[in-house]
Design an enzyme around this catalytic site. Structure first.
Site, short mmCIF file in Angstrom:
data_model
loop_
_atom_site.label_atom_id
_atom_site.label_comp_id
_atom_site.label_asym_id
_atom_site.label_seq_id
_atom_site.Cartn_x
_atom_site.Cartn_y
_atom_site.Cartn_z
N GLY A 212 -3.54 2.28 3.59
CA GLY A 212 -2.33 1.49 3.48
C GLY A 212 -1.08 2.35 3.68
N SER A 213 -0.05 2.01 2.93
CA SER A 213 1.26 2.65 3.16
C SER A 213 1.34 4.11 2.75
CB SER A 213 2.35 1.85 2.44
OG SER A 213 2.51 0.58 3.04
#
Length: 483
Positions: A212-213
């Site tokens: 993810g981020s």
């Protein structure tokens, strides 16, 4: 002598010679292979003929041995706080073999390693006094991680950025290796195999998932190193919302009101702006992003700490839209918690990645060192200026952005949150990530951490890196700074 008897004699002689040749071959060339065969019962008898050596944490053994009653295996393995240290020790089972440090250093721990033997033992084949394995694990950090993860399904890793020493490694749900160390533990073993949460899998090392981020740190590093942007405070060319190249798919930000249009990298990390990093990845191209990911040790086949970690992957052969999605840690990007801790560790250490390891030395039974792992064996990943800028932006994330739950009074803390999609069309509960570093200037202590919470039982709307993973990282970092 008639012809029949002569032929029979020659045939018998040839048979005897064939048997002698075969016996010589077995003893001279196949002896080691036969001795090492997993089905050779003598190996197991030798392994458990005496108390095993120990795996040591902060000067104290977290393993032991106890005598058995009956049978030809005289001792079996025991564990102190087995569930707490299972991701480090692994298990040593009379029935199911050995894993992790128990498996890698089994010859030292059971006394069969030739380095432990004196000349008499080498000649007679006698068994030596077992040796020990000294780990880099800090019990305070380990306990903080284990207790903070609690009933969550997830994992956490803590690394000393300067030395590469792994201070903590936890995978939950865990298991007690003592319950499967004997020959009559079939029910306990089967229960572990049938558990859908897979407690035998070391999630910290062996289960790469979409980061993810948190992967935006890698993309930001690539953008700065390549000159796509001159600093973390230069405005980017990033429309909001952003349409993936060559498609009609619009990529939106989690926070619709966040100032993400043409945001600087600092602001984009602070608010975790998808549009900025997706476009940056597309503008850089997959080759440049992959080059940076691989500099952090993604795509490394043999990452041994000394337990082998699964390969974290940055994909290839993508179109531009897929490359854009990798910019936010999606599409086919995968990473282990160890890998994301390594990313933050390198940034915390001025752009140099110290080789991660969780064994400081292996000794014989009298404490003499057989092998030692040097601290601080580093490789440069990014320039010091790049690392400094990214640390500054990560501090903004914790002080004013999406990572406020990681704050520690009196310490410099920088981090990055992540919420990674899970399942087709994100049909399953997302993964909550947090990776961070902390420094205490007064003591000089520092630590880098990565945490993933795969499932906490929380509602989907409550899943976030700051809400679930950052508090765990905060407790681990605080314990590391207080050690």
């Amino acid at each position: 002598m008639n012809k029949t008897i002569r032929r029979a004699s020659v045939f018998c002689l040839l048979m005897v010679l064939a048997l002698l040749v075969r016996a010589t071959w077995v003893q001279g060339y196949e002896a080691k292979a036969l001795a090492d065969d997993e089905h050779n019962r003598r190996n197991t008898i030798a392994q458990y003929a005496q108390p095993l050596g120990d795996i040591i944490v902060a000067g104290s053994p977290v393993t032991g041995s106890k005598g058995t009653s009956g049978g030809d295996l005289r001792y079996k393995r025991t564990y102190t706080q087995g569930e707490l240290y299972a991701a480090v020790t692994g298990y040593s089972s009379q029935a199911y073999g050995a894993t992790q440090l128990e498996g890698i250093h089994s010859d030292v721990l059971d006394g069969t390693d030739d380095r432990l033997k004196n000349p008499k033992d080498l000649i007679t084949g006698g068994q030596a006094k077992p040796g020990n394995v000294l780990t880099t694990i800090d019990p305070g950090v380990q306990k903080a991680a284990y207790e903070a993860l609690g009933d969550d399904k997830g994992a956490a890793v803590a690394i000393d950025p300067k030395t590469g020493r792994i201070l903590g490694m936890v995978s939950t749900p865990s298991y007690d290796p003592s319950k499967i160390s004997g020959t009559t533990d079939g029910d306990a073993w089967q229960k572990l195999l049938d558990d859908p949460d897979k407690p035998l899998v070391n999630r910290a090392l062996r289960q790469p998932l979409a980061p993810g981020s948190t992967f935006k740190l890698v993309v930001a590093a690539a953008a700065l190193e390549s000159g796509l942007y001159g600093s973390v405070d230069e405005r980017t060319d990033s429309p909001d919302p952003y349409t993936l190249p060559g498609t009609s798919t619009v990529l939106r930000n989690e926070n619709a009101s966040a100032p993400c249009e043409n945001a600087t990298l600092r602001t984009a990390l602070q608010y975790s702006c998808n549009n900025v990093f997706a476009k940056a990845a597309a503008d850089l191209g997959q080759d440049k992003v992959k080059e940076m990911a691989d500099a952090f040790d993604f795509d490394t086949e043999k990452l041994d700490v000394p337990v082998r970690a699964a390969k974290s992957v940055y994909p290839t052969d993508m179109d531009k839209a897929q490359t854009a999605l990798t910019g936010i840690g999606q599409f086919e990007v995968t990473a282990t918690p160890l890998q994301m801790a390594m990313v933050t560790s390198a940034l915390a250490n001025g752009g140099e990645l110290a080789a991660p390891h969780m064994v400081s030395s292996v000794t014989d039974g009298d404490g003499s060192v057989l092998e030692e792992t040097e601290d601080g064996d580093t490789q440069r990943v990014v320039e010091e200026k790049t690392a400094e800028q990214l640390r500054s932006a990560m501090v903004t994330v914790v002080e004013e952005g999406t990572g406020t739950n990681a704050k520690i009074a009196g310490a410099e803390v920088g981090g990055k949150t992540g919420t990674a999609q899970n399942g087709v069309d994100n049909s399953n509960t997302p993964y909550a990530w947090f990776t961070s570093y902390a420094k205490d200037d007064s003591s000089g202590k520092e630590v880098a951490v990565a945490v993933i919470v795969e499932d906490s039982g929380s509602a989907r709307s409550e899943v976030s890196g700051n809400g679930l993973a950052a508090p765990i990282a905060q407790k681990m970092m605080k314990a590391a700074l207080e050690r």
